[in-house]
Design an enzyme around this catalytic site. Structure first.
Site: not given
Ligand code: NAP
Length: 246
Positions: A154
């Site tokens: 990741y």
């Molecule tokens: P999340 O709640 O799991 O939401 C992920 C989103 O990405 C969902 O809308 C999902 O859409 C979409 N997605 C996943 N696979 C996809 C694909 N193949 N094509 C298009 N859309 C896709 O994640 P989050 O926590 O909001 O994370 C958002 C970003 O922040 C990510 O890049 C993550 O790595 C980064 N981040 C998060 C954290 C954290 O602690 N949460 C920390 C550091 C970085 P569907 O549901 O429609 O599939």
């Protein structure tokens, strides 16, 4: 707010979590928003309905960003619906943790397909199709700095995104397009919370000097700054938004 009249933003992975908060925030800032989703159609339609109820403009567009055609689909839809694109937020991402010794090829490929391939193709499409003065905001993670066990694949994909962010910023600078990355620490979303016990979440929370997990709006505010008029002189940077968890 109307300081961004007739401007359009694409937010990938905006059906839930951080992306949904960014879509709502950019709509409130005055952008017309493409709310991208892969599988969560109802959730994405819910985000669009919320934005519309608040007087904003948004459309939900399905595109799997692991698919090489995904990014182009989003730009085609934005151009057809709103006439052009000013901001791309490359937020969509997946995360499954495993020590490197236990990481199989399928897990590696799944991360690279979305977290690196999807972001690369989004950047390439944006480099060719964003209007001058546009903005690209990529998503990394604070784990690139922290280097915690279990995050090998990741974090490696996100480190590559950071490198491309710096390089594309130099390539697009002459057109007034900025390219930055936001690298959140732990944010209370499904991505972070799933597969963790309450004890694990509490332990990670104790590592954050601010004493709490991030909320999705903490990150949306940073994206709003980078996408809006006040962020125009910030280019080629990675902003670690993490409550001090370095
Ligand atoms: P999340 O709640 O799991 O939401 C992920 C989103 O990405 C969902 O809308 C999902 O859409 C979409 N997605 C996943 N696979 C996809 C694909 N193949 N094509 C298009 N859309 C896709 O994640 P989050 O926590 O909001 O994370 C958002 C970003 O922040 C990510 O890049 C993550 O790595 C980064 N981040 C998060 C954290 C954290 O602690 N949460 C920390 C550091 C970085 P569907 O549901 O429609 O599939």
């Amino acid at each position: 707010m109307t300081d961004t009249p007739n401007r359009t933003a694409i937010v990938t992975g905006a059906s839930r979590g951080i992306g949904a908060a960014i879509a709502r925030r950019l709509a409130a800032d005055g952008f017309s928003v493409i709310v991208n989703y892969a599988r969560g159609r109802d959730a994405a339609e819910g985000v669009v309905a919320e934005i519309s109820a608040g007087g904003g403009r948004a459309t939900a567009v399905q595109a799997d960003l692991a698919d090489p055609k995904g990014a182009a689909t989003l730009f085609d839809a934005a151009e057809a619906e709103f006439g052009g694109v000013d901001v791309l937020v490359n937020n969509a991402g997946v995360m499954k943790l495993a020590p490197i010794a236990k990481t199989d090829d399928a897990l590696f490929e799944a991360h690279m397909a979305v977290n690196l391939g999807g972001v690369f193709r989004g950047m390439r499409e944006a480099a060719n199709r964003l209007r001058d003065g546009g903005r690209i905001v990529n998503f990394s993670t604070s784990v690139v700095g922290l280097k915690l066990p279990g995050y090998g694949v990741y974090a490696a994909a996100k480190a590559a995104v950071e490198t491309m962010t710096h390089i594309l910023a130099k390539e697009l600078g002459p057109r007034g397009v900025t390219v930055n990355a936001v690298a959140p620490g732990p944010v209370a979303t499904e991505l972070f919370l799933s597969d963790k016990s309450d004890e694990q979440v509490a332990g990670i929370t104790r590592m954050i000097p601010a004493g709490r997990l991030g909320e999705t709006d903490d990150i949306a505010r940073v994206v709003s700054f980078l996408a809006g008029p006040d962020g125009g002189w910030v280019n080629g940077q990675v902003i670690r938004a993490n409550g001090g968890m370095v």
